[in-house]
Design an enzyme around this catalytic site. Structure first.
Site, PDB file in Angstrom:
ATOM      1  N   PRO A  36      32.103  33.020  51.073  1.00 55.21           N
ATOM      2  CG  PRO A  36      32.259  33.830  53.262  1.00 55.21           C
ATOM      3  CD  PRO A  36      31.624  32.787  52.433  1.00 55.21           C
ATOM      4  CD  GLU A  37      37.970  30.842  48.162  1.00 55.02           C
ATOM      5  OE1 GLU A  37      39.010  31.273  47.638  1.00 55.02           O
ATOM      6  OE2 GLU A  37      37.586  29.668  48.030  1.00 55.02           O
ATOM      7  CE  LYS A  61      39.839  33.488  52.834  1.00 50.78           C
ATOM      8  NZ  LYS A  61      40.222  32.195  53.433  1.00 50.78           N
ATOM      9  NE  ARG A  68      38.342  24.422  55.131  1.00 47.13           N
ATOM     10  CZ  ARG A  68      37.785  25.457  54.525  1.00 47.13           C
ATOM     11  NH1 ARG A  68      38.413  26.601  54.447  1.00 47.13           N
ATOM     12  NH2 ARG A  68      36.581  25.346  54.000  1.00 47.13           N
TER      13      ARG A  68
END
Length: 257
Positions: free
Chosen positions: A2-3, A51, A247
């Site tokens: 999911p983005e 999101k 990230r």
DNA sequence: AAGCGATGTTCAT
DNA sequence: TGAACCTCGCTTA
């Protein structure tokens, strides 16, 4: 995985619940109390913000965040839910099962408002990008970190941030203040296009596809310019990877300056 | 069988 | 800054 596009696509599919009275249960047992509150209420709205997924059931607000591993899938309302299902919303015609969310909780009106207040503009909601331009061009933080900050832009994840920076030839390590206003606006436009396509196609594909290629046969993993690529698909240089904003950043040292 | 990382975020130190 | 958490699939042993 999911983005923002995943959540907006999901919100679209969940429109079939609007106006329906739903039965709610937590086969997994970890949302039993919440399911009891939601049970037998009528869904008044389903919406995605970045999101985050919000399901409004009369005066009750269900907040779902899928995190890295979460998913929702449509299933047979007469069959048994898998044991890992955190929440099942069921009508006589359909069941929607939520698995492995990082968040599944009920919010009161104030908390719902507070949640939305801490999100930046969302490219998939047709928001005004001016606050994004201001936030990025006034910051000494790197543009790579800023694009992942949901208070700056809502819905961008690690694929979109790396790909959009590559498409615009921008090194993720540059400070936000070094980015021209028009470049931020251009990236916003690219994100709007890429993410809207992601909503339709259900996955993230690159900006360009050769006209002779049938997109349905394209392997998603082969279609990024730099994300998880050994070599830059624009110029063939080895892709540089490092930790940025918690990230992995992927960038081409030649194309991105 | 165990370990690790992942299109994510929050909480503790 | 690090750990934790959600789950799964791929790699390593």
């Amino acid at each position: 995985m999911p983005e923002g596009h995943t959540l907006h696509r999901l919100a679209g599919e969940l429109q079939e619940l609007v106006g329906e009275r739903v039965r709610a249960s937590s086969p997994q047992g970890r949302f039993t109390d919440g399911a009891r509150v939601v049970d037998n209420r009528t869904v008044s709205a389903v919406d995605a913000y970045g999101k985050h997924l919000l399901v409004d059931l009369e005066a009750c607000h269900l907040h779902v965040h899928l995190g890295l591993a979460g998913a929702m899938f449509r299933s047979d309302p007469d069959g048994d839910a898998k044991t890992g299902v955190r929440l099942r919303l069921r009508t006589p015609r359909v069941a929607w099962d939520l698995v492995a969310p990082s968040r599944c909780e009920l919010l009161d009106a104030g908390a719902r408002t507070a949640l939305l207040a801490r999100l930046g503009p969302d490219p998939l909601r047709g928001d005004d990008p001016s606050p994004v331009v201001a936030a990025i061009t006034s910051s000494e933080r790197t543009v790579g970190e800023l694009l992942l900050d949901q208070a700056v832009v809502a819905g961008i994840g690690n694929v979109f941030r790396n790909e959009v920076l590559h498409l615009h030839g921008i090194d993720p390590a540059r400070p936000g203040s070094s980015i021209a206003e028009e470049d931020v606006r251009a990236m916003w436009d690219t994100l709007t296009t890429l993410m809207a396509r992601g909503v339709v196609e259900g996955r993230i594909l690159p900006l360009e596809t050769p006209p002779d290629v049938d997109r349905s046969t394209v392997d998603e993993a082969d279609t990024r310019y730099v994300y998880k690529q050994e070599r830059c698909r624009t110029c063939g240089s080895p892709v540089r990877t490092w930790e940025l904003g918690r990230r992995t950043a992927y960038a081409c040292p030649v194309c991105q300056r």
